[in-house]
Design a protein around this motif. Structure first.
Motif, PDB file in Angstrom:
ATOM      1  N   VAL A   2       1.587 -13.503  -4.160  1.00  0.00           N
ATOM      2  CA  VAL A   2       2.564 -12.411  -2.941  1.00  0.00           C
ATOM      3  C   VAL A   2       3.545 -11.509  -3.529  1.00  0.00           C
ATOM      4  O   VAL A   2       4.503 -12.269  -3.947  1.00  0.00           O
ATOM      5  N   GLN A   3       3.656 -10.636  -2.309  1.00  0.00           N
ATOM      6  CA  GLN A   3       4.782 -10.230  -3.093  1.00  0.00           C
ATOM      7  C   GLN A   3       5.275  -9.060  -2.282  1.00  0.00           C
ATOM      8  O   GLN A   3       4.868  -9.193  -1.119  1.00  0.00           O
ATOM      9  N   ARG A  27      -0.972 -12.182   1.550  1.00  0.00           N
ATOM     10  CA  ARG A  27      -1.236 -13.235   2.226  1.00  0.00           C
ATOM     11  C   ARG A  27      -0.913 -12.362   3.881  1.00  0.00           C
ATOM     12  O   ARG A  27      -1.415 -11.376   3.925  1.00  0.00           O
ATOM     13  N   ALA A  28      -1.891 -13.021   4.391  1.00  0.00           N
ATOM     14  CA  ALA A  28      -2.597 -13.124   6.113  1.00  0.00           C
ATOM     15  C   ALA A  28      -1.062 -12.741   6.842  1.00  0.00           C
ATOM     16  O   ALA A  28      -0.413 -13.516   7.487  1.00  0.00           O
ATOM     17  N   PHE A  29      -0.287 -11.704   6.495  1.00  0.00           N
ATOM     18  CA  PHE A  29       1.203 -11.701   6.719  1.00  0.00           C
ATOM     19  C   PHE A  29       1.058 -12.857   8.342  1.00  0.00           C
ATOM     20  O   PHE A  29       2.302 -13.148   8.972  1.00  0.00           O
ATOM     21  N   TYR A 116      10.367 -22.045   2.633  1.00  0.00           N
ATOM     22  CA  TYR A 116       9.360 -20.566   2.021  1.00  0.00           C
ATOM     23  C   TYR A 116       9.489 -20.579   0.477  1.00  0.00           C
ATOM     24  O   TYR A 116       9.807 -21.306   0.426  1.00  0.00           O
ATOM     25  N   ASP A 117       8.213 -20.618   0.625  1.00  0.00           N
ATOM     26  CA  ASP A 117       8.007 -20.376  -0.834  1.00  0.00           C
ATOM     27  C   ASP A 117       7.547 -19.194  -2.077  1.00  0.00           C
ATOM     28  O   ASP A 117       7.808 -19.475  -2.954  1.00  0.00           O
ATOM     29  N   TYR A 118       7.862 -17.464  -0.734  1.00  0.00           N
ATOM     30  CA  TYR A 118       8.043 -16.579  -1.900  1.00  0.00           C
ATOM     31  C   TYR A 118       9.556 -16.044  -1.332  1.00  0.00           C
ATOM     32  O   TYR A 118       9.285 -15.869   0.001  1.00  0.00           O
ATOM     33  N   TRP A 119      10.027 -15.424  -2.810  1.00  0.00           N
ATOM     34  CA  TRP A 119      11.029 -14.330  -1.367  1.00  0.00           C
ATOM     35  C   TRP A 119      11.628 -13.080  -2.602  1.00  0.00           C
ATOM     36  O   TRP A 119      10.070 -12.437  -3.346  1.00  0.00           O
ATOM     37  N   GLY A 120      12.119 -11.887  -1.891  1.00  0.00           N
ATOM     38  CA  GLY A 120      12.382 -11.056  -2.790  1.00  0.00           C
ATOM     39  C   GLY A 120      13.113 -10.463  -3.193  1.00  0.00           C
ATOM     40  O   GLY A 120      14.107 -12.102  -3.726  1.00  0.00           O
ATOM     41  N   GLN A 121      13.495  -9.527  -4.114  1.00  0.00           N
ATOM     42  CA  GLN A 121      14.308  -9.942  -4.872  1.00  0.00           C
ATOM     43  C   GLN A 121      15.652  -9.187  -4.880  1.00  0.00           C
ATOM     44  O   GLN A 121      16.446  -9.824  -5.089  1.00  0.00           O
ATOM     45  N   GLY A 122      15.974  -9.663  -3.431  1.00  0.00           N
ATOM     46  CA  GLY A 122      17.343  -9.195  -2.401  1.00  0.00           C
ATOM     47  C   GLY A 122      17.974  -7.691  -2.914  1.00  0.00           C
ATOM     48  O   GLY A 122      17.537  -6.561  -3.115  1.00  0.00           O
TER      49      GLY A 122
END
Length: 129
Positions: A2-3, A27-29, A116-122
């Protein structure tokens, strides 16, 4: 894998608007809630907004109600945060995040970072007075 990748931050003046975007992959968004959080220097990461799966209910922290709007385009795997009437206190790094489990959840769940288990870089948002 996931990204999440955010974009759209910048330097604006108080009263201006910005739209943040976040594209997700891996992931199935449409099955997952999406959230926006922010972190200002010296402060903890705080909840900003969230939207449940399949563009269902939206949730906001009190300080942004009436000014910010979260939306999603499941066909594009995108989530957006429209920010209007920005204030200097909105200055922070903004992160998008995807829920760790699909489907509907109790509303209070969406406010918790540990949901939430995945995060962006901000992406940095700076609002000058």
């Amino acid at each position: 894998q996931v990204q999440l990748v955010e974009s759209g931050g910048g330097l604006v003046q108080a009263g201006d608007s910005l739209r943040l975007s976040c594209v997700a992959s891996g992931r199935a968004f449409s099955m997952y809630a999406m959230g926006w959080f922010r972190q200002a220097p010296g402060k903890e990461r705080e909840f900003v907004a969230a939207q449940g799966w399949a563009a269902s209910s939206t949730y906001y922290t009190d300080s942004v109600k009436g000014r910010f709007a979260i939306s999603r385009d499941d066909a594009k795997n995108m989530v957006y945060l429209q920010m209007n009437n920005l204030k200097p206190e909105d200055t922070a790094v903004y992160y998008c995040a995807i829920g760790r489990s699909p489907g509907h959840h109790r509303s209070t769940t969406y406010y918790r970072p540990d949901f939430y288990d995945y995060w962006g870089q901000g992406t940095q948002v700076t609002v000058s007075s």
